[in-house]
Every structure is written in structure tokens, then in C-alpha cells.
Design a protein around this motif. Sequence first.
Motif, PDB file in Angstrom:
ATOM      1  N   PRO A 127       0.816  -1.219   0.000  1.00 50.53           N
ATOM      2  CA  PRO A 127       0.000   0.000   0.000  1.00 50.53           C
ATOM      3  C   PRO A 127       0.848   1.267   0.000  1.00 50.53           C
ATOM      4  CG  PRO A 127      -0.044  -1.033   2.154  1.00 50.53           C
ATOM      5  CD  PRO A 127       0.628  -2.009   1.228  1.00 50.53           C
ATOM      6  N   GLY A 128       2.033   1.190   0.609  1.00 47.78           N
ATOM      7  CA  GLY A 128       2.905   2.363   0.636  1.00 47.78           C
ATOM      8  C   GLY A 128       3.369   2.776  -0.732  1.00 47.78           C
ATOM      9  N   SER A 129       3.560   1.818  -1.633  1.00 44.57           N
ATOM     10  CA  SER A 129       4.048   2.154  -2.964  1.00 44.57           C
ATOM     11  C   SER A 129       3.066   3.048  -3.711  1.00 44.57           C
ATOM     12  CB  SER A 129       4.318   0.873  -3.762  1.00 44.57           C
ATOM     13  OG  SER A 129       3.117   0.172  -4.029  1.00 44.57           O
ATOM     14  N   LEU A 130       1.795   2.706  -3.643  1.00 47.23           N
ATOM     15  CA  LEU A 130       0.790   3.505  -4.339  1.00 47.23           C
ATOM     16  C   LEU A 130       0.479   4.789  -3.583  1.00 47.23           C
ATOM     17  CD1 LEU A 130      -1.002   3.688  -6.768  1.00 47.23           C
ATOM     18  CD2 LEU A 130      -2.714   2.311  -5.576  1.00 47.23           C
ATOM     19  N   ALA A 131       0.455   4.714  -2.251  1.00 47.61           N
ATOM     20  CA  ALA A 131       0.174   5.914  -1.464  1.00 47.61           C
ATOM     21  C   ALA A 131       1.288   6.945  -1.616  1.00 47.61           C
ATOM     22  CB  ALA A 131      -0.002   5.540   0.008  1.00 47.61           C
ATOM     23  N   MET A 132       2.530   6.496  -1.819  1.00 49.67           N
ATOM     24  CA  MET A 132       3.628   7.446  -2.072  1.00 49.67           C
ATOM     25  C   MET A 132       3.348   8.259  -3.323  1.00 49.67           C
ATOM     26  SD  MET A 132       7.285   5.653  -1.096  1.00 49.67           S
ATOM     27  CE  MET A 132       7.215   4.498  -2.464  1.00 49.67           C
ATOM     28  N   ILE A 133       2.846   7.594  -4.360  1.00 51.82           N
ATOM     29  CA  ILE A 133       2.518   8.294  -5.608  1.00 51.82           C
ATOM     30  C   ILE A 133       1.367   9.266  -5.388  1.00 51.82           C
ATOM     31  CG2 ILE A 133       1.539   7.969  -7.915  1.00 51.82           C
ATOM     32  CD1 ILE A 133       3.155   5.415  -8.138  1.00 51.82           C
ATOM     33  N   GLN A 134       0.321   8.792  -4.738  1.00 54.67           N
ATOM     34  CA  GLN A 134      -0.853   9.626  -4.507  1.00 54.67           C
ATOM     35  C   GLN A 134      -0.500  10.857  -3.679  1.00 54.67           C
ATOM     36  OE1 GLN A 134      -3.605   9.079  -5.967  1.00 54.67           O
ATOM     37  NE2 GLN A 134      -5.295  10.057  -4.868  1.00 54.67           N
ATOM     38  N   GLY A 135       0.381  10.705  -2.696  1.00 53.26           N
ATOM     39  CA  GLY A 135       0.723  11.824  -1.830  1.00 53.26           C
ATOM     40  C   GLY A 135       1.772  12.749  -2.410  1.00 53.26           C
ATOM     41  N   ALA A 136       2.660  12.230  -3.267  1.00 55.44           N
ATOM     42  CA  ALA A 136       3.788  13.028  -3.742  1.00 55.44           C
ATOM     43  C   ALA A 136       3.462  13.850  -4.985  1.00 55.44           C
ATOM     44  CB  ALA A 136       4.980  12.117  -4.033  1.00 55.44           C
ATOM     45  N   PHE A 137       2.641  13.307  -5.892  1.00 59.44           N
ATOM     46  CA  PHE A 137       2.402  13.976  -7.175  1.00 59.44           C
ATOM     47  C   PHE A 137       1.300  15.028  -7.074  1.00 59.44           C
ATOM     48  CE2 PHE A 137       4.740  10.382  -8.868  1.00 59.44           C
ATOM     49  CZ  PHE A 137       5.401  10.927  -9.959  1.00 59.44           C
ATOM     50  N   VAL A 138       1.420  16.055  -7.899  1.00 65.16           N
ATOM     51  CA  VAL A 138       0.338  17.022  -8.029  1.00 65.16           C
ATOM     52  C   VAL A 138      -0.886  16.309  -8.593  1.00 65.16           C
ATOM     53  CG1 VAL A 138       1.899  18.966  -8.357  1.00 65.16           C
ATOM     54  CG2 VAL A 138       1.107  17.691 -10.344  1.00 65.16           C
ATOM     55  N   ARG A 139      -2.051  16.823  -8.272  1.00 71.01           N
ATOM     56  CA  ARG A 139      -3.295  16.122  -8.606  1.00 71.01           C
ATOM     57  C   ARG A 139      -3.417  15.822 -10.099  1.00 71.01           C
ATOM     58  NH1 ARG A 139      -8.230  15.329  -6.254  1.00 71.01           N
ATOM     59  NH2 ARG A 139      -7.508  16.405  -4.379  1.00 71.01           N
ATOM     60  N   GLU A 140      -3.065  16.773 -10.949  1.00 72.15           N
ATOM     61  CA  GLU A 140      -3.282  16.573 -12.380  1.00 72.15           C
ATOM     62  C   GLU A 140      -2.333  15.538 -12.987  1.00 72.15           C
ATOM     63  OE1 GLU A 140      -1.230  20.666 -11.887  1.00 72.15           O
ATOM     64  OE2 GLU A 140      -2.723  19.426 -10.843  1.00 72.15           O
ATOM     65  N   ASP A 141      -1.276  15.159 -12.276  1.00 63.23           N
ATOM     66  CA  ASP A 141      -0.339  14.168 -12.800  1.00 63.23           C
ATOM     67  C   ASP A 141      -0.545  12.778 -12.201  1.00 63.23           C
ATOM     68  OD1 ASP A 141       0.788  16.063 -14.358  1.00 63.23           O
ATOM     69  OD2 ASP A 141       2.697  16.202 -13.289  1.00 63.23           O
ATOM     70  N   ARG A 142      -1.481  12.642 -11.280  1.00 62.75           N
ATOM     71  CA  ARG A 142      -1.616  11.365 -10.572  1.00 62.75           C
ATOM     72  C   ARG A 142      -2.083  10.238 -11.479  1.00 62.75           C
ATOM     73  NH1 ARG A 142      -4.488  13.835  -5.143  1.00 62.75           N
ATOM     74  NH2 ARG A 142      -2.601  14.870  -4.332  1.00 62.75           N
ATOM     75  N   ALA A 143      -3.042  10.529 -12.368  1.00 64.89           N
ATOM     76  CA  ALA A 143      -3.541   9.463 -13.238  1.00 64.89           C
ATOM     77  C   ALA A 143      -2.422   8.910 -14.119  1.00 64.89           C
ATOM     78  CB  ALA A 143      -4.700   9.977 -14.104  1.00 64.89           C
ATOM     79  N   ALA A 144      -1.603   9.799 -14.665  1.00 68.44           N
ATOM     80  CA  ALA A 144      -0.497   9.344 -15.504  1.00 68.44           C
ATOM     81  C   ALA A 144       0.534   8.575 -14.689  1.00 68.44           C
ATOM     82  CB  ALA A 144       0.163  10.546 -16.192  1.00 68.44           C
ATOM     83  N   ALA A 145       0.814   9.058 -13.461  1.00 67.35           N
ATOM     84  CA  ALA A 145       1.781   8.361 -12.600  1.00 67.35           C
ATOM     85  C   ALA A 145       1.266   6.984 -12.208  1.00 67.35           C
ATOM     86  CB  ALA A 145       2.068   9.201 -11.356  1.00 67.35           C
ATOM     87  N   ILE A 146      -0.016   6.904 -11.895  1.00 68.02           N
ATOM     88  CA  ILE A 146      -0.612   5.609 -11.545  1.00 68.02           C
ATOM     89  C   ILE A 146      -0.601   4.685 -12.754  1.00 68.02           C
ATOM     90  CG2 ILE A 146      -2.781   4.467 -10.915  1.00 68.02           C
ATOM     91  CD1 ILE A 146      -3.353   6.920  -9.126  1.00 68.02           C
ATOM     92  N   GLY A 147      -0.822   5.261 -13.942  1.00 67.85           N
ATOM     93  CA  GLY A 147      -0.763   4.439 -15.150  1.00 67.85           C
ATOM     94  C   GLY A 147       0.623   3.857 -15.358  1.00 67.85           C
ATOM     95  N   ALA A 148       1.656   4.688 -15.151  1.00 70.31           N
ATOM     96  CA  ALA A 148       3.030   4.193 -15.283  1.00 70.31           C
ATOM     97  C   ALA A 148       3.325   3.134 -14.232  1.00 70.31           C
ATOM     98  CB  ALA A 148       4.012   5.357 -15.158  1.00 70.31           C
ATOM     99  N   TRP A 149       2.875   3.379 -13.004  1.00 72.86           N
ATOM    100  CA  TRP A 149       3.058   2.408 -11.908  1.00 72.86           C
ATOM    101  C   TRP A 149       2.355   1.090 -12.238  1.00 72.86           C
ATOM    102  CZ3 TRP A 149      -0.796   0.278  -8.801  1.00 72.86           C
ATOM    103  CH2 TRP A 149      -0.365  -0.421  -7.664  1.00 72.86           C
ATOM    104  N   SER A 150       1.118   1.188 -12.737  1.00 73.65           N
ATOM    105  CA  SER A 150       0.359  -0.015 -13.062  1.00 73.65           C
ATOM    106  C   SER A 150       1.029  -0.809 -14.175  1.00 73.65           C
ATOM    107  CB  SER A 150      -1.075   0.345 -13.480  1.00 73.65           C
ATOM    108  OG  SER A 150      -1.746   1.000 -12.435  1.00 73.65           O
ATOM    109  N   GLY A 151       1.458  -0.089 -15.219  1.00 76.24           N
ATOM    110  CA  GLY A 151       2.066  -0.776 -16.351  1.00 76.24           C
ATOM    111  C   GLY A 151       3.369  -1.441 -15.997  1.00 76.24           C
TER     112      GLY A 151
END
Length: 467
Positions: A126-150
Motif C-alpha cells: 500500500p505504501g508504494s501507491l500511497a507514495m505516488i498519490q501523496g507526492a504527485f500534483v493532482r493533475e499528474d496522478r492518473a499518468a503516474a498511476i498508469g506508469a506504476w500499473s504498467g
Amino acid sequence: MSGEAVAGAVRMGTPGGRAVVVAAVLGSGMAMLDGTVVNVALRTIGEDLDASLAELQWVTNGYLLSLASLILIGGSLGDRFGRRRVFVWGTVGFALASLLCGLAPNPEVLIAARVLQGVGGALLTPGSLAMIQGAFVREDRAAAIGAWSGLGGIAAAIGPLLGGGLVEYASWRWIFLINLPLAVLTVVIARRSVPETRDPDASTHFDLAGAVLATAALGGTTYALIQWGGPLAPWAGVLAVVAGVGFLVAERRDPEPMLRLGIFRDRTFSAANAMTFLVYGALGSMLFFLTLQLQTVSGYGPLAAGLASLPITVCMLFLAAKGGELGARIGPRIPMTVGPLVMGAGTLLLLAVGEDVTYWRDVLPGVTVFGLGLALMVAPLTATVLAAAPDEHAGIASGVNNAVARAGTLLAVAALPVLVGLGGDEYADGGAFDAAYRSATMISAALLVLGGLLSWVTIRDRVLRED
């Protein structure tokens, strides 16, 4: 780079943004890798350690049990003590448990070590995804999550390939020992480059009762399914029901529970997690049965069985981030509906895998179609779960979704062998396993169709586009 001063300020494409994604992918990918790599080695482990089918199920499910039971604690600890800090703790614990797995002299020690691996995974995942959610600006989160997922999905998909090569040319023990250098690299990057984020309103109370009851509920259910027909199975089932009810009561009464039941009042959050349970149950059971089918019935060696799933890796590599971008642009409803339906079609195509198998005709079409559906679905599903929860609860929202995914796989792997009449040493009997494989494949396809239909009925596009 540390502290809340940089929380929510990281951008995609910057060195800081790349470091956050790389650390998150390495850590969660290591845990995901172990969730799939073991399937390829199960037959060899069974021969080397003289393990029964039930023991092999526990090699898989011991890890999933502790992971699913404690991942909520992992998410809440990250919100309280810092997502990066808990992520690093989990990575170190996971590496030490991997060392014990690699040295295990018998099935019992291996199962115990796998349980400990799950504890580490419950902290880092859970920390891996929460780090992304907490660190990135809101408008970049979907792209960051997409990169993380891929990239993370590649780790899960490449597991059978990597595991097959290690089992065939080295030893099954190396599928665990390889985690040690990966863990060192993960910790170095995380400590140097990932900003610390936390929830200032997170609970200061450790919910021991909730953790024990959740473990008892899942553990009792798993034992009852795997040992179905045994003298203790009914009692394990009773324990699971009592513990499950007790968990809900305890979480409702505890002023600072590890799981805030109110989070499920959001219809989108609840529906997305129900869909996750169905889809990941089908995903886990399909990979479990397909890998054994290729080795037991089709005569594939471990490496060939691992290579068979390579198209899934390719699809995740090139298309998962695009799936995240598509979900952000048009909303998650269509990707989360079409994705599971496409995966179901790919699963049905894999019914062609049997004794007289030709890879290009019988395996490649099914795994390719399955991979396309998975790449379409993963990032929109993850983004939807997080978007449906308040930002300050990112850790617990991620923990819930991960727990649901692992519980789906856990219960499917425990239940399907029973449902299709497979037990004892029949995993090594080609005739018995072939019949069981076909029944399990049909059930997996049905679960995927149900997941797609559930998304169509319950998910609304505005959950991502409002952000």
C-alpha cells in the motif's frame, strides 16, 4: 528531499517524479513478482520437498493470507508514520523472509517463510501507491498511476518467465533469493529521492483486535476450503464466520479502527472493490491452473511454461499507461467494463490448451487477448478506487483495494481445486488435472464477465473527470 513541504508537488517527467515511480514500482513489483513467480516453481517444489497439493496451495496462500489480512494495517501505518518509512520497513522485512524461503529445508518452513513474506508485502504494497498519490500534483496522478500499473504489471507478468528460467537452469530457491539485490536497490532509491508524506489526522491507535480477527476470518476460510472433507474443516469454517462478524463489530465500535467502515458508504469505492474481488480471483486462479496445465498435461518445462505468458508482459508494457490515460479522458466505466470482458474472452480461448498443444494456435491467442483486457482495466480501476476516497485516506484506500485483490486470489486458489474435484497428488496426474483445468477455466471466465457487468451497472465516469 523529505517532509510534507514537498507533498503533492512532484511532477511527471522530472527527476523527482521518475524516482518516486521507480521506487514504487521496484517495491510493489517485487511483491507482485513473488505472487506469480511461485506458480511456475510449484511442481518442482513439490517434487523436491515431497509436498502434497494442499501444501503447495499453502505455499501460494500462506503469502496471500498474511498479505490480505495485514495490508490494511500497512496502509494505516503508512498514513500515520510516513508512507516512505513504512514502505522501507516492508521492503527490508520482505527481503529477510525471502532469504528464509530460499533456505527452507521442508514444506513447513517454506510455508512459514511465505507467511512472513506476506507481512513484509503488507507494509510495502500500500505504501508504494500511497507514495505516488501523496507526492504527485493532482493533475499528474492518473499518468503516474498508469506508469506504476504498467511497470508493476510487467513484474507480475514476467514472474513465470523469470521463475521458469531460474527453476530450469539454477534452482527454485533462486526465485526467492533474487529479491535480496532488488530490495537493496529499492531502499536506496526510496531513502534518497522519495518525499515523505503522511496523514496528519491518521489514527494513533494500533488495532490489534481488528488485525487478529481479519487474519482468523481469512485463515479459517482458506483452511476450510483447502482441507475440505477433513475433520477440522467445519470448525475452521465456523471460526471464519465468527471472526468475520467479530471483525465488523470491532471495527464499528473501535474509535480508531484500522478499517473505517464509513469509507464503503461511497458507492463507487464499494463497487470498484467488489469488481476487484471478482477479477483478481479469476486472474489468480487462471495463472495458477494455466501454469500447472502447461507442465502437467502439455509437457512444457518450467522455462517454456513461463515464456508462454510473455504476451501479457508485452501488453502491460506498452498499453497499461495508455489505459490510465484513456480512463482519465473518457472516464473509467468503459475500460472497467470492457477490460474484464476481453479478459474473459481470452480465458475461454485458453480452453484449447491440452495434451496436443501448439503454442501459436492454442496458447498465444488466449494470453494475448487476456493481456489486452488486463492492460485496459488496471490503471482506471486503481485510479477510481483512490479518487473515490479523500486524499488524506490514500493509504487506507490503497490498502483496502490491495487486500480485496489478494483476498480474491487467495479464496479462488483455495476454492477452485475443491470445486473442480482436484486433491492429493492429482496435480501431477495429467488426466485428472486436464479435466479440472477446463472446469476451473470456465469458472474464471464467468467471474470476469460478472466483474465487467458489475462495472457497467455501478461505475460512473465523473469520478475521475471531476478531478
